[in-house]
Write an enzyme that holds these catalytic residues in place. Structure first.
Site, PDB file in Angstrom:
ATOM      1  CB  SER A  83     -12.677 -25.836  35.441  1.00 25.67           C
ATOM      2  OG  SER A  83     -11.521 -26.266  36.083  1.00 25.67           O
ATOM      3  N   GLY A  84     -12.841 -23.487  33.248  1.00 25.51           N
ATOM      4  CA  GLY A  84     -13.536 -23.074  32.030  1.00 25.51           C
ATOM      5  C   GLY A  84     -13.950 -21.630  32.077  1.00 25.51           C
ATOM      6  CG  HIS A 111     -10.242 -29.631  32.733  1.00 27.19           C
ATOM      7  ND1 HIS A 111      -9.749 -28.350  32.726  1.00 27.19           N
ATOM      8  CD2 HIS A 111     -11.016 -29.725  33.833  1.00 27.19           C
ATOM      9  CE1 HIS A 111     -10.207 -27.707  33.784  1.00 27.19           C
ATOM     10  NE2 HIS A 111     -10.984 -28.516  34.466  1.00 27.19           N
ATOM     11  CG  ASP A 162      -7.883 -27.325  30.019  1.00 26.58           C
ATOM     12  OD1 ASP A 162      -8.853 -27.833  29.428  1.00 26.58           O
ATOM     13  OD2 ASP A 162      -7.813 -27.212  31.260  1.00 26.58           O
ATOM     14  N   GLY A 179     -14.543 -26.058  40.100  1.00 27.42           N
ATOM     15  CA  GLY A 179     -15.838 -25.491  39.714  1.00 27.42           C
ATOM     16  C   GLY A 179     -15.697 -24.170  38.989  1.00 27.42           C
TER      17      GLY A 179
HETATM   18  N1  ARG Z   1      -9.544 -27.940  37.376  1.00 25.41           N
HETATM   19  C1  ARG Z   1     -10.386 -27.167  38.225  1.00 25.41           C
HETATM   20  C2  ARG Z   1     -11.858 -27.338  37.835  1.00 25.41           C
HETATM   21  O1  ARG Z   1     -12.190 -28.302  37.199  1.00 25.41           O
HETATM   22  C3  ARG Z   1      -9.994 -25.731  38.336  1.00 25.41           C
HETATM   23  C4  ARG Z   1      -8.691 -25.617  38.984  1.00 25.41           C
HETATM   24  C5  ARG Z   1      -8.237 -24.243  39.221  1.00 25.41           C
HETATM   25  N2  ARG Z   1      -7.379 -24.343  40.333  1.00 25.41           N
HETATM   26  C6  ARG Z   1      -6.683 -23.360  40.806  1.00 25.41           C
HETATM   27  N3  ARG Z   1      -5.997 -23.551  41.906  1.00 25.41           N
HETATM   28  N4  ARG Z   1      -6.688 -22.202  40.234  1.00 25.41           N
HETATM   29  O2  ARG Z   1     -12.719 -26.593  38.269  1.00 25.41           O
END
Ligand code: ARG
Length: 475
Positions: A424-425, A284, A328, A422
């Site tokens: 993510s990944g 994503h 993902d 932030g």
């Molecule tokens: N999708 C989010 C990103 O782009 C990360 C989400 C993680 N969220 C969580 N509650 N653990 O950084």
């Protein structure tokens, strides 16, 4: 008497004179000049003033020059800064076609139709890859037992019989690693119930350089009573032992696989080094306006967020099955391998069936938001969080059917500690056999650190086949 007195006063003037007296006597001579002594005295400073006038001119000229130069510098500075910000602003919204010299909206780059001449905007784009076949080599259980696969016989553990160092090197290369491959042997009797009964296979002599799945022949048991276990990379060695929400400051030396993936000098996603050239991240992170490979940089070795010294990227592959948070995962290939060192080392990929159970202590790291709707962190954060069982996480009260086998949940059900935007990944790691292994990739969650809304991570165990296939296909 008075005359003589006059004489007396005149006498000295004709005799030996003092210097002052001499000057007095010269005055009358000077009077023959057009100007009197008084005027001379006035004129003398006048003559001085004349040469001084040009002096004052150079000083003020110099001042003027300095002032002009300063003004020019300040104006240039303002222009450069403004230009830089304008460029940044344009860069975040537009793609520049170098050959046709025009701007196109960023979401038109890598959208599958060419918008620049020669399709320049479609040349270096995120690609998709779907693994349709079983990658024939894997390591399984915390011990890392080597297994090979073929259609007919399925997965078989490899006996230590006739194994050579050549086989170790070839097999690790197949798994995508060339760094310091190491082999150990394990007694079959020490294997868990599921593995100790076989099936087995063993290498045939003189096959050191053939792919391991073709070099082996099936056996009912291992002659040596031992099987091969491999460690293919100098991986998973962090330092000492959490914002991320509810975490604490961390040092890159302790989590040296942590990468900041950036676009236009801005941190966009986290990632994990799994080899000197490959970074595992989330699919994503590479959608919409973020599909152009050339815009990405991977910053490694930094505790404090910085955009300096980022490595360029030459390939980004996302899972072809990625959609609605499932599958993902993506892999980013650096243009050239990094030189590893303190603050820059790969994490281990986990063997299949690492055996995580609910409550297993995991660590998530990243520069993401310190609170929901907050801001990214300037310094790396870490948080220790337990694994949440699949049953619990997919219960209707939590995420229900949104949880697929490609996902795992970790965090506190009471809330307070979690990954956030932030992160993510980025990596979710587990210490096992004194090595840190990548068990999850920060993927999604509802809000951050909310009660009953734990973090959801891509389940690396279920994606190992895809990871190894990508590394093999893109050597
Ligand atoms: N999708 C989010 C990103 O782009 C990360 C989400 C993680 N969220 C969580 N509650 N653990 O950084």
């Amino acid at each position: 008497m008075s005359e003589s007195r006059v004489h007396q006063t005149k006498q000295p003037s004709s005799g030996v004179l003092t210097k002052t007296q001499q000057a007095d006597t010269q005055q009358p001579r000077d009077t023959t000049d057009p100007l009197n002594p008084l005027q001379q005295a006035v004129l003398r400073p006048g003559r001085h003033r004349k040469p001084m006038t040009p002096h004052r001119n150079t000083a003020s000229k110099r001042k003027r020059v300095v002032l002009t130069v300063l003004t020019v510098i300040v104006v240039l500075g303002i222009l450069v800064t403004a230009g830089y910000f304008i460029k940044q602003l344009i860069d975040t919204k537009y793609y520049f076609c170098k050959r046709s010299i025009k701007f196109i909206p960023l979401d038109k780059a890598c959208d599958g139709t060419s918008d620049c001449t020669d399709g320049e905007d479609e040349l270096t784009c995120v690609s998709s890859f779907t693994d349709n076949t079983t990658f024939p080599v894997r390591l399984i259980t915390p011990a890392g037992v080597l297994q090979v696969y073929n259609e007919g016989a399925g997965w078989r553990s490899v006996c230590g019989d006739d194994w050579t160092e050549k086989h170790t090197a070839t097999t690790c290369q197949q798994l995508g690693y060339t760094q310091n491959p190491q082999r150990t042997v394990l007694s079959v009797t020490a294997l868990g119930a599921s593995l100790s009964k076989g099936p087995f296979t063993a290498v045939q002599s003189g096959t050191g350089t053939s792919p391991i799945q073709t070099a082996t022949i099936d056996r009912t048991e291992c002659r040596t009573g031992q099987v091969i276990s491999l460690t293919c990379s100098d991986c998973g060695q962090g330092g000492s032992e959490e914002r991320i929400v509810g975490g604490t400051d961390a040092l890159i030396q302790d989590w040296p696989w942590q990468v900041s993936l950036q676009q236009n000098g801005g941190h966009t996603c986290g990632g994990s080094l799994v080899s000197p050239r490959w970074v595992v991240s989330a699919a994503h992170c590479f959608t919409g306006t973020k599909r152009e490979v050339g815009r990405w940089r991977a910053v490694t070795g930094k505790t404090y967020m910085s955009s300096l010294g980022g490595a360029t990227v030459d390939r980004i592959v996302k899972n072809g099955r990625y959609g609605s948070n499932d599958y993902d995962i993506a892999m980013v290939r650096l243009s050239s391998p990094l030189s590893l060192g303190e603050g820059r080392r790969p994490v281990c990929l986990p063997p299949k069936d690492l055996g995580l159970i609910a409550g297993s202590p995991l660590v998530v790291t990243g520069w993401g938001y310190l609170e929901e709707k907050g801001k990214t962190s300037a310094s790396l954060q870490k948080a220790s969080i337990p694994l949440i069982s699949r049953e619990k996480c997919s219960s209707p009260a939590i995420y229900g059917s949104n949880i697929t086998p490609r996902m795992i949940c970790a965090g506190l059900l009471q809330g307070g500690v979690d990954a956030c935007q932030g992160d993510s990944g980025g990596p979710l790691v587990r210490l096992s056999s004194s090595r840190w292994r990548l068990v999850g990739v920060v993927s999604w969650g509802v809000g951050c650190a909310r009660q009953g809304r734990p973090g959801v991570y891509s389940n690396v165990d279920q994606l190992l086949n895809w990871i190894h296939s990508v590394m093999e296909e893109n050597q």
